[in-house]
Design a protein around this motif. Structure first.
Motif: not given
Length: 621
Positions: A271-272, A275, A391, A446
């Motif tokens: 998810g990080t 992003t 996310p 994250g």
């Protein structure tokens, strides 16, 4: 060795991070040595240190230099109050003089409110307040919450006829200092709740103390009373500091600057990474380069950043490396020392304009290598890309920094993809969960900590939720694929999703079953874990517990079996040592002990414990 300057909430959090670095070291005389020192000026902060040592009292430049040299300090963490300007400068001077790296653990600050009158110094009020009086907006009573050290600096206002109340901490030392600077008892007030303002005043003076300092709560309370708000800007930090504003950023900075401190390195969630890629792709799009821009060298563009700041779910920001391709940006997944099959994958993002007729300014889509949900039980219904809620919210929050949604004439579409994602997904839980076509974009915090205990338990929970959503009346939990293959033959009608692997986390999995309302649970366990579970160890990992031969001998005695196990190294050897006619009795004894420890975790359901030997024979049916 690390030296931390604390006395604040950030100092407390720094301790929590550094405590993960391991136990105290031992010197040549066999005495334990701390792995870090925690320094405060007054010693009044209550704190328990397991692996660190506390030192109290102010350190000037010479004393700090001598301390660092004596104790071989390799890294300084400045987590002191933001307005301790002299201390920050001293730390920077000592660090530069001794060539020591320094980290500033900064607070998270909200954007500066334009309705607040911001000042650089207390003396600014000497100019501002008289001019307000001339405009008919005079301040007759001021509440100063800027601390006991500011009383002397505000005394000139009293000479101008302004009544000043001083909010200080209810400490004997603070009261003595306040009176020494000329404040009388009537002027002093004490309160802990930032929303509580116990005096009537026309205005309030605050320090820009950030989220942990209750700044927003104080401003809101003052505005609700119709008070004018003055705020002293926080001082600038020395440029040589490596700045972080949360525990994850601190850990990653320590890992980089002092690699030996943590035995294992942390990593980033998918998810990080998604992003970070989305932020970089949107930068590319905003510059009008969403299509046709080719890489000169892999990952490098002279006019775009090679690292972007990502806001994590806890509000802190970390720096994440990114690169650029032909109309897209990417981030390489970094798992740290966590055993993760997604380590090193390339997560890509493409940003483009999108019609706003969907009612959303941002639409996040899944491309090649990103799986799709095919079963219920997830954050989104079947057919949606396997990009979890966490996310998605991270991407939305971070892109709002770059684009003001209300100013958009067109919406923004962000498509995520993962190189070789479909092939990698075959080595994850995804096929079992009913996620097809690629990996999931996941991550709650994250950051992935080494060993990934938290991440593994989160994956178990997701499997349990999918099992519940499948409608099955029973969930079958097993330690791994081998035991699951054997037990499946007993439940041919159960869907695949009703079989969940617990790894070593038996207790946690049973608690989840109870929370989700399962009435029937089957626990399949092989002998190595069973003897630990029978002894009451609900987490059977070898880091937490080992085989207890004395307890195994007790269970053999309860089963009327007399054999020598003094030279036994593996529990499964019992199957060969126990006479065949005694194996059933021993199995029942083990099952009974396991049931005694596990059944209380499932108070509203029925638990069936099955013991499985290496050949697939199942006891307890």
């Amino acid at each position: 060795m690390i030296l931390v300057f604390g006395g604040t909430t950030e100092g407390r959090r720094a301790v929590e991070v550094l405590e993960e670095g391991g136990s105290r070291e031992t010197d040549g005389l066999g005495e334990e040595q701390p792995t870090y020192f925690y320094s405060t000026k007054t010693g009044e902060q209550e704190l328990t240190l397991q692996h660190g040592r506390r030192i109290d009292g102010a350190l000037d430049r010479e004393r700090m230099t001598a301390f660092c040299q004596e104790h071989d300090i390799r890294l300084i963490v400045d987590a002191a109050h933001p307005f301790a300007a002299q201390l920050h400068q001293t730390i920077a001077q000592v660090a530069e003089r001794l060539s020591i790296s320094a980290i500033r653990y900064e607070r998270i600050y909200p954007p500066r409110d334009p309705d607040i009158t911001w000042i650089d110094d207390y003396s600014d009020l000497n100019d501002i307040l008289p001019s307000l009086s001339r405009e008919g907006q005079g301040v007759g009573i001021l509440l100063a919450t800027t601390g006991v050290q500011s009383i002397a600096k505000l005394k000139p206002l009293e000479a101008e006829g302004i009544k000043v109340y001083y909010r200080i901490l209810p400490r004997e030392s603070s009261m003595r200092l306040a009176k020494a600077q000329g404040a009388n008892e009537e002027q002093l007030c004490y309160y802990d709740d930032p929303k509580d303002i116990p005096v009537e005043a026309d205005a309030i003076l605050l320090k820009e103390s950030g989220l942990t300092g209750g700044f927003q709560e104080k401003v809101a309370a003052a505005k609700a009373r119709g008070m004018r708000v003055f705020a002293l800007k926080r001082p600038e930090m020395p440029a040589m500091f490596t700045k972080v504003n949360g525990p994850y950023g601190l850990r990653r900075a320590v890992e980089k600057l002092l690699p030996a401190f943590f035995p294992l390195k942390s990593g980033l969630t998918t998810g990080t990474c998604a992003t970070a890629a989305a932020i970089a792709a949107t930068m590319l799009f905003v510059r009008g380069e969403g299509r046709g821009e080719r890489r000169v060298e892999r990952g490098e563009r002279m006019d775009l950043p090679t690292e972007v700041l990502v806001i994590l779910p806890n509000g802190e920001t970390i720096s994440v490396p990114v690169g650029y391709g032909d109309g897209y940006a990417y981030c390489i997944k970094e798992a740290g020392d966590d055993p993760d099959v997604t380590d090193g994958i390339e997560v890509r993002a493409e940003s483009r304009s999108l019609s706003l007729n969907r009612g959303e300014w941002l639409v996040i889509e899944g491309g090649e290598g990103v799986g799709r949900f095919t079963l219920p039980g997830f954050d989104y219904p079947p057919g949606e890309p396997a990009i979890n809620k966490g996310p998605r919210e991270m991407i939305r929050k971070n892109l709002e920094r770059l684009i003001t949604p209300l100013s958009l004439r067109e919406g923004l579409g962000v498509r995520l993809s993962v190189v070789n994602g479909e092939e990698i997904a075959r080595r994850t839980f995804n096929p079992r969960l009913g996620i097809e076509g690629g990996i999931s974009i996941i991550g709650v915090s994250g950051i992935v900590k080494p060993f990934s205990e938290e991440a593994f338990i989160d994956s178990i929970r997701k499997c349990m939720e999918v099992a519940k959503a499948s409608g099955a009346d029973r969930v079958v939990i097993n330690s791994g694929g081998k035991s699951e293959r054997f037990v499946k033959s007993l439940y041919p009608d159960l869907p695949r999703q009703a079989f969940v692997e617990y790894g070593n986390y038996i207790g946690e999995t049973l608690k989840m079953a109870n929370e989700l309302g399962f009435r029937n649970v089957t626990l399949g366990v092989m002998l190595g874990k069973a003897v630990k579970l029978a002894a009451g160890h609900l987490d059977t990992h070898s880091r937490k517990t080992v085989m207890d031969k004395a307890f195994i001998q007790q269970m053999l005695h309860e089963s009327d079996i007399s054999i020598d196990i003094s030279d036994m190294t593996l529990a499964r050897e019992l199957w060969e040592r126990i006479p065949e006619d005694g194996r059933m009795t021993f199995a029942r004894t083990v099952i009974q002990h396991c049931h005694e420890h596990c059944a209380p975790l499932l108070p509203n359901g029925e638990l069936l414990v099955l013991l499985i030997d290496d050949n697939g024979k199942i006891f307890g049916v």
